[in-house]
Design an enzyme around this catalytic site. Structure first.
Site, PDB file in Angstrom:
ATOM      1  N   GLU A 125      36.072  50.358  30.772  1.00 39.70           N
ATOM      2  CA  GLU A 125      36.303  50.159  32.201  1.00 39.70           C
ATOM      3  C   GLU A 125      37.332  49.046  32.404  1.00 39.70           C
ATOM      4  OE1 GLU A 125      31.998  51.192  34.088  1.00 39.70           O
ATOM      5  OE2 GLU A 125      32.075  49.524  32.670  1.00 39.70           O
ATOM      6  N   LYS A 150       8.559  56.819  54.599  1.00 39.70           N
ATOM      7  CA  LYS A 150       8.503  58.026  53.771  1.00 39.70           C
ATOM      8  C   LYS A 150       7.210  58.050  52.957  1.00 39.70           C
ATOM      9  CE  LYS A 150      13.495  58.668  53.229  1.00 39.70           C
ATOM     10  NZ  LYS A 150      14.637  58.695  52.282  1.00 39.70           N
ATOM     11  N   GLU A 186      12.317  51.966  55.839  1.00 39.57           N
ATOM     12  CA  GLU A 186      12.462  53.421  55.772  1.00 39.57           C
ATOM     13  C   GLU A 186      11.678  54.007  54.600  1.00 39.57           C
ATOM     14  OE1 GLU A 186      15.975  56.799  55.329  1.00 39.57           O
ATOM     15  OE2 GLU A 186      16.480  54.765  55.970  1.00 39.57           O
ATOM     16  N   SER A 238      30.188  46.528  30.332  1.00 37.76           N
ATOM     17  CA  SER A 238      29.534  46.098  29.098  1.00 37.76           C
ATOM     18  C   SER A 238      30.526  45.669  28.030  1.00 37.76           C
ATOM     19  CB  SER A 238      28.645  47.231  28.558  1.00 37.76           C
ATOM     20  OG  SER A 238      29.420  48.378  28.242  1.00 37.76           O
ATOM     21  N   ASP A 273      31.357  53.316  27.964  1.00 40.06           N
ATOM     22  CA  ASP A 273      32.670  53.624  28.531  1.00 40.06           C
ATOM     23  C   ASP A 273      33.611  52.432  28.389  1.00 40.06           C
ATOM     24  OD1 ASP A 273      31.463  55.947  29.302  1.00 40.06           O
ATOM     25  OD2 ASP A 273      31.385  55.459  31.436  1.00 40.06           O
ATOM     26  N   ARG A 296      31.302  42.127  28.712  1.00 38.67           N
ATOM     27  CA  ARG A 296      30.152  41.257  28.455  1.00 38.67           C
ATOM     28  C   ARG A 296      29.766  41.210  26.986  1.00 38.67           C
ATOM     29  NH1 ARG A 296      28.093  44.475  32.668  1.00 38.67           N
ATOM     30  NH2 ARG A 296      26.704  45.459  31.150  1.00 38.67           N
ATOM     31  N   GLU A 326      39.963  58.458  35.959  1.00 36.75           N
ATOM     32  CA  GLU A 326      38.748  58.564  35.161  1.00 36.75           C
ATOM     33  C   GLU A 326      38.857  59.809  34.305  1.00 36.75           C
ATOM     34  OE1 GLU A 326      33.949  57.816  35.895  1.00 36.75           O
ATOM     35  OE2 GLU A 326      35.353  57.924  37.573  1.00 36.75           O
ATOM     36  N   THR A 329      23.193  45.366  34.220  1.00 42.20           N
ATOM     37  CA  THR A 329      23.402  46.805  34.250  1.00 42.20           C
ATOM     38  C   THR A 329      22.227  47.465  34.952  1.00 42.20           C
ATOM     39  OG1 THR A 329      23.700  48.789  32.864  1.00 42.20           O
ATOM     40  CG2 THR A 329      22.323  47.040  31.979  1.00 42.20           C
ATOM     41  N   LYS A 359      35.130  57.923  26.978  1.00 43.34           N
ATOM     42  CA  LYS A 359      35.473  58.034  28.392  1.00 43.34           C
ATOM     43  C   LYS A 359      36.024  56.707  28.884  1.00 43.34           C
ATOM     44  CE  LYS A 359      33.280  58.849  32.908  1.00 43.34           C
ATOM     45  NZ  LYS A 359      33.422  57.468  33.406  1.00 43.34           N
TER      46      LYS A 359
END
Length: 253
Positions: A52, A149, A145, A39, A50, A42, A67, A187, A74
């Site tokens: 990154e 379920k 699958e 983000s 965070d 962007r 990390e 996201t 963070k």
């Protein structure tokens, strides 16, 4: 109070550049490129987002990451081999629409040879047949699958798992649409809203997404009906678009 706390974009960018400078000091001439992703790259980051960062090294064999948190914010730093990240960027799996947006929006901090631009071009030039294979794989390995379920729950329960399963089915449907259009989602929080903006959606997809996004997942019959309707619509949509589930009574090995 321990974080995360509100951090303005300018402060977050300043921290990113400090981290990049420390990477340059530690790895020196081995650094091919450093860039921000997510983000922050962007320019859609919020006050608690965070930091990154990708650091491309020439000599590293296997990638790894740091990390950590300062208490207030963070950060995550991914260190990658040049060849490995190109391979990752050009690989298409069922979650490609969610995982690969990073390769198209990296904001370079240090990139003297234009590596990230080259990476973006390679990520966007993957052949359509690879996307088709990923869709067919998702139909069998994920959707088939999930429907098994769902039908088990209808017969024997527990119905308490239905809300979570509805989210998984809607998300898998969104991934299929993203693959079909070769479009990535910005996201995870925007997967369903952005998928609803794509064209050529299967019947039943919109109603299932709206049910999931509303959070009103307490009516078991409504969930079961919405998922079944979407599955039927998805099968028709797949046939119309040339995505085939290969059936076989024999073991394929």
């Amino acid at each position: 109070m321990m974080g995360p706390r509100e951090v303005i974009r300018e402060e977050r960018m300043k921290i990113a550049y400090i981290i990049a400078n420390q990477l340059m000091e530690k790895y020196g001439t081995d650094v091919e490129a450093i860039g921000i992703y997510g983000s922050l790259a962007r320019k859609t980051d919020g006050p608690f987002s965070d930091i990154e960062i990708k650091c491309i090294l020439n000599s590293i064999e296997d990638g790894f990451s740091y990390e950590w948190t300062s208490g207030d914010w963070k950060a995550e730093v991914n260190l990658d081999n040049k060849q490995n990240i190109v391979e990752e960027a050009t690989t298409v799996e069922e979650n490609w629409p969610l995982t690969h947006g990073q390769f198209f929006t990296i904001l370079p901090i240090y990139d003297p040879k234009g590596f990230f631009q080259e990476l973006r071009q390679k990520a966007s030039s993957v052949d359509n047949t690879i996307f088709k294979e990923a869709i067919c794989k998702t139909l069998v390995e994920e959707m088939y699958e999930y429907m098994g379920k769902l039908r088990n729950i209808k017969i024997q329960g527990p119905e308490t798992f239905l809300p979570a399963l509805a989210v998984e089915i809607a998300t898998a449907g969104a991934m299929i649409l993203g693959l079909h259009h070769k479009r990535y989602f910005t996201t995870s929080a925007q997967v369903l809203p952005e998928a609803l903006g794509l064209l050529n959606r299967p019947d039943g997809f919109d109603k299932l997404c709206q049910l999931v996004m509303s959070g009103h997942l307490y009516d078991s019959k409504r969930i079961l009906d919405a998922c079944e309707n979407f599955w039927n619509g998805l099968l028709d949509w797949s046939k119309k678009n040339g995505y085939v589930i290969n059936y076989s009574n024999s073991v394929p090995f």
